[in-house]
Write a protein that holds these residues in place. Structure first.
Motif, PDB file in Angstrom:
ATOM      1  N   ALA A  28       0.834  -1.206   0.000  1.00 26.13           N
ATOM      2  CA  ALA A  28       0.000   0.000   0.000  1.00 26.13           C
ATOM      3  C   ALA A  28       0.865   1.251   0.000  1.00 26.13           C
ATOM      4  N   THR A  29       0.555   2.169  -0.891  1.00 32.61           N
ATOM      5  CA  THR A  29       1.165   3.490  -0.822  1.00 32.61           C
ATOM      6  C   THR A  29       0.302   4.363   0.082  1.00 32.61           C
ATOM      7  N   LEU A  30       0.920   5.384   0.667  1.00 27.95           N
ATOM      8  CA  LEU A  30       0.252   6.180   1.683  1.00 27.95           C
ATOM      9  C   LEU A  30      -0.016   7.602   1.217  1.00 27.95           C
ATOM     10  N   LYS A  31      -1.012   8.220   1.823  1.00 31.88           N
ATOM     11  CA  LYS A  31      -1.318   9.628   1.581  1.00 31.88           C
ATOM     12  C   LYS A  31      -1.867  10.234   2.872  1.00 31.88           C
ATOM     13  N   ILE A  32      -1.763  11.533   2.964  1.00 35.85           N
ATOM     14  CA  ILE A  32      -2.323  12.236   4.119  1.00 35.85           C
ATOM     15  C   ILE A  32      -3.619  12.902   3.687  1.00 35.85           C
ATOM     16  N   GLU A  33      -4.687  12.540   4.371  1.00 35.03           N
ATOM     17  CA  GLU A  33      -6.004  13.077   4.054  1.00 35.03           C
ATOM     18  C   GLU A  33      -6.744  13.359   5.350  1.00 35.03           C
ATOM     19  N   ASN A  34      -7.304  14.583   5.446  1.00 35.29           N
ATOM     20  CA  ASN A  34      -7.995  15.011   6.680  1.00 35.29           C
ATOM     21  C   ASN A  34      -7.084  14.855   7.895  1.00 35.29           C
ATOM     22  N   GLN A  35      -5.803  15.238   7.701  1.00 34.48           N
ATOM     23  CA  GLN A  35      -4.796  15.230   8.759  1.00 34.48           C
ATOM     24  C   GLN A  35      -4.544  13.834   9.343  1.00 34.48           C
ATOM     25  N   SER A  36      -4.806  12.795   8.538  1.00 32.11           N
ATOM     26  CA  SER A  36      -4.515  11.431   8.981  1.00 32.11           C
ATOM     27  C   SER A  36      -3.872  10.650   7.835  1.00 32.11           C
ATOM     28  N   LEU A  37      -3.092   9.640   8.192  1.00 33.67           N
ATOM     29  CA  LEU A  37      -2.403   8.817   7.204  1.00 33.67           C
ATOM     30  C   LEU A  37      -3.334   7.717   6.707  1.00 33.67           C
ATOM     31  N   GLN A  38      -3.531   7.629   5.390  1.00 36.49           N
ATOM     32  CA  GLN A  38      -4.449   6.649   4.825  1.00 36.49           C
ATOM     33  C   GLN A  38      -3.794   5.953   3.634  1.00 36.49           C
ATOM     34  N   PHE A  39      -4.365   4.794   3.242  1.00 37.77           N
ATOM     35  CA  PHE A  39      -3.892   4.100   2.053  1.00 37.77           C
ATOM     36  C   PHE A  39      -4.307   4.877   0.808  1.00 37.77           C
ATOM     37  N   ASP A  40      -3.382   4.992  -0.119  1.00 36.94           N
ATOM     38  CA  ASP A  40      -3.685   5.620  -1.401  1.00 36.94           C
ATOM     39  C   ASP A  40      -3.966   4.534  -2.446  1.00 36.94           C
ATOM     40  N   LYS A  41      -2.938   3.765  -2.781  1.00 34.92           N
ATOM     41  CA  LYS A  41      -3.082   2.642  -3.706  1.00 34.92           C
ATOM     42  C   LYS A  41      -2.839   1.342  -2.944  1.00 34.92           C
ATOM     43  N   GLU A  42      -3.643   0.314  -3.256  1.00 31.49           N
ATOM     44  CA  GLU A  42      -3.485  -0.985  -2.612  1.00 31.49           C
ATOM     45  C   GLU A  42      -3.288  -2.054  -3.678  1.00 31.49           C
ATOM     46  N   TYR A  43      -2.237  -2.858  -3.525  1.00 35.14           N
ATOM     47  CA  TYR A  43      -1.886  -3.863  -4.511  1.00 35.14           C
ATOM     48  C   TYR A  43      -1.824  -5.258  -3.878  1.00 35.14           C
ATOM     49  N   ASN A  44      -2.004  -6.261  -4.733  1.00 45.80           N
ATOM     50  CA  ASN A  44      -1.757  -7.651  -4.361  1.00 45.80           C
ATOM     51  C   ASN A  44      -0.374  -7.986  -4.909  1.00 45.80           C
ATOM     52  N   SER A  45       0.589  -8.222  -4.038  1.00 45.63           N
ATOM     53  CA  SER A  45       1.986  -8.233  -4.473  1.00 45.63           C
ATOM     54  C   SER A  45       2.738  -9.499  -4.087  1.00 45.63           C
ATOM     55  N   ALA A  46       3.872  -9.670  -4.747  1.00 49.40           N
ATOM     56  CA  ALA A  46       4.871 -10.668  -4.356  1.00 49.40           C
ATOM     57  C   ALA A  46       6.098  -9.903  -3.911  1.00 49.40           C
ATOM     58  N   VAL A  47       6.524 -10.113  -2.657  1.00 52.74           N
ATOM     59  CA  VAL A  47       7.667  -9.392  -2.104  1.00 52.74           C
ATOM     60  C   VAL A  47       8.797 -10.375  -1.810  1.00 52.74           C
ATOM     61  N   ILE A  48       9.993  -9.829  -1.623  1.00 51.05           N
ATOM     62  CA  ILE A  48      11.174 -10.666  -1.405  1.00 51.05           C
ATOM     63  C   ILE A  48      11.857 -10.282  -0.103  1.00 51.05           C
ATOM     64  N   PHE A  49      12.062 -11.264   0.754  1.00 53.96           N
ATOM     65  CA  PHE A  49      12.946 -11.130   1.912  1.00 53.96           C
ATOM     66  C   PHE A  49      14.213 -11.926   1.598  1.00 53.96           C
TER      67      PHE A  49
END
Length: 565
Positions: A313-334
């Motif tokens: 999820a990418t983040l954005k500030i809206e109404n003085q609070s931190l919210q999700f902007d874009k939400e993806y179904n992803s494959a990540v690597i550790f």
């Protein structure tokens, strides 16, 4: 008497639909696919009245409802809508075949042309939905399916449809010879002989090619890859265990898999339930779910690489609070205790599950949401670029194409994802969460549903088309390895899952095995669905001819009526 004929025709069409349903996984009466459409075609050999198109629609609708009943608990409205669309596919089949039959074209040729064209249409539906094609009923017959590396799955469907058409023609020709007793002449023998020869040539060519590929394909052993399969059934109310328990079980199975020597291990789609981007995690409390998964996975992966499904999820500030902007179904690597920036965001989203087709139209969105379980909204954002992971295993570099959920059911998309920048991937890794599709017995015990087997059968064709090893890491199964010849590998180098791949539904475990490398790039991987596109264009021409003929007849009838006046 006329009504009886209608009932017989309807019975023939529905008999064909029933046999077709039983030909597919999990029933696997594959031989039925070779005769399923014979009664359907025979019902077209005479005029059966104006209700016949509706009978065809109802048969196609019923077939799809039965074959995809696993979707009912996820999105009821989507299940009905998809079945209604598949019913239309059968109506189009009715009109196209009736037109060609009236023009004197044998079913031996007409039926495979129409089937290949209609399956091509379905392949473009909602961005690609290659499901329950005739070919998919034959996934266990290696000599037959090798032709898919030239034609795609459409070539196998073509052959099966051709046999159906030939058998229907044989019945019709026999009836005519018995009833009319025509004089046998050289022209008739040549005509029917050409029919026989066409079928023999096609089948012999396909099987000989299949044998050639199986005997001569150059395959080499690749590095050891590990697969973890959780057994966490999912419902609209959530998963059946706590996230702490799920993570503990994942850690235990992964530790065992690592002991086998696997340097790369895969977890299924969304097995990490919280967004795995550093920006978001840094904003979470130390005792929060994202921090807990992030910290424990970092510790777990200090000596190997983990590819895992997770939201992003990418983040954005809206109404003085931190919210999700874009939400993806992803494959990540550790990798070695670090979360890498490199990730893949799913591009091919599931219609009605991850996005609503035509959802921008208010009443359509409201209708679909009304029938979703508890009104839940699962829609996410679409990724914008293909990604491949260049990693090391057994001290060798390996190029992995990640595929999430149903993306590997789309032949054209899979082909593109495996061959970016002119370099072929070594492995197609599909991570999926099929926990939504388990069936529950009366005592609450989960077991694999139809979807688990149907998905696996489709995956076989992606391996053959692109001559690549496909490994599946799937929550509730079926996790397995499919080699570049389309062989579903039973057994493994090490593991605790059932030996037979198709017995791995609704169980927990892991396995590791050496992937099989094939350096040759197939004809299909260069040209994609060229075979399907040809018959899609032919189908368009057929329907254009039908429309033109209707308009022409209407105009002539109007002219004759005016002349009579």
């Amino acid at each position: 008497m006329k009504q009886k004929i209608h009932l017989k025709a309807a019975a023939a069409v529905f008999l064909g639909a029933v046999m077709c349903a039983l030909a597919f996984a999990p029933y696997n009466f594959s031989w039925l696919a070779w005769i399923a459409f014979v009664p359907v075609l025979l019902s077209l050999s005479a005029d059966k009245g104006r209700f016949q198109p509706f009978i065809f629609w109802l048969a196609g609708f019923s077939l799809w409802l039965f074959s995809t009943d696993w979707f009912i608990n996820i999105a009821f409205a989507a299940w009905i809508a998809a079945a209604a669309i598949m019913g239309v596919k059968w109506v189009l089949m009715y009109f196209a075949l009736r037109f060609l039959h009236q023009k004197g074209i044998f079913f031996t040729f007409a039926f495979p042309i129409v089937i290949a064209g209609l399956e091509a249409c379905q392949g473009f539906l909602f961005g690609g939905f290659d499901w329950n094609f005739l070919a998919h009923s034959q996934y266990r017959f290696l000599h037959l399916i090798q032709i898919a590396d030239i034609t795609g799955a459409a070539g196998v469907s073509f052959v099966v449809a051709m046999v159906n058409g030939y058998l229907a023609d044989a019945v019709l020709i026999t009836r005519r010879l018995i009833k009319e007793k025509p004089e046998i002449n050289v022209k008739m023998l040549a005509k029917y002989g050409a029919l026989d020869a066409s079928l023999v040539i096609v089948i012999a060519s396909v099987l000989l090619y299949g044998n050639f590929r199986i005997e001569n394909e150059k395959l080499t052993e690749g590095p050891l890859i590990g697969i973890v399969q959780p057994d966490v059934p999912s419902t609209a109310k959530g998963i059946q265990v706590s996230y702490d328990k799920m993570l503990e079980r994942l850690e235990n199975q992964t530790a065992l898999c690592r002991q086998s020597g696997a340097d790369i291990i895969a977890w299924p789609e969304t097995m990490i339930p919280a967004p795995m981007n550093k920006e978001y995690i840094d904003c979470c409390r130390s005792d929060s779910l994202p921090q807990k998964f992030y910290t424990r996975i970092k510790s777990l992966t200090e000596e190997f690489t983990l590819i895992a499904g997770a939201p992003y999820a990418t983040l954005k500030i809206e109404n003085q609070s931190l919210q999700f902007d874009k939400e993806y179904n992803s494959a990540v690597i550790f990798k070695h205790g670090r979360l890498l920036e490199n990730r893949y965001d799913k591009i091919r989203l599931v219609p009605f599950g991850e996005y609503i087709p035509f959802g921008h139209i208010g009443w359509i969105n409201d209708l679909i949401m009304h029938f979703n379980p508890q009104g839940l909204d699962f829609t996410i954002d679409r990724g914008n670029s293909l990604q491949r992971f260049r990693l090391k295993a057994d001290s060798r570099e390996i190029l992995i194409t990640p595929s999430i959920c149903y993306e590997d059911t789309d032949a054209e998309f899979t082909k593109k994802s495996l061959h970016t920048k002119g370099e072929k991937s070594d492995l197609l890794l599909n991570i999926s969460n099929d926990g939504w599709y388990v069936k529950f017995d009366g005592d609450g015990t989960a077991r694999a549903g139809k979807e688990h087997y149907q998905r696996t059968a489709i995956s076989v064709f992606r391996a053959v088309e692109n001559r690549i090893t496909l490994m599946r890491s799937v929550n509730t199964g079926i996790s397995c390895m499919i080699d570049p010849l389309g062989k579903m590998i039973n057994g493994y180098e090490a593991g605790n899952l059932p030996e037979k791949a198709l017995n791995r539904g609704a169980v927990e475990g892991w396995f590791s095995d050496n992937i099989i490398l094939c350096r040759r790039r197939s004809f299909f991987s260069w040209h994609g669905r060229w075979f399907s596109r040809i018959f899609l264009k032919v189908l368009i021409v057929i329907f254009a001819a039908i429309i033109i003929e209707k308009l022409w007849l209407k105009r002539n009838n109007k002219t004759e009526q005016n002349a009579e006046r």
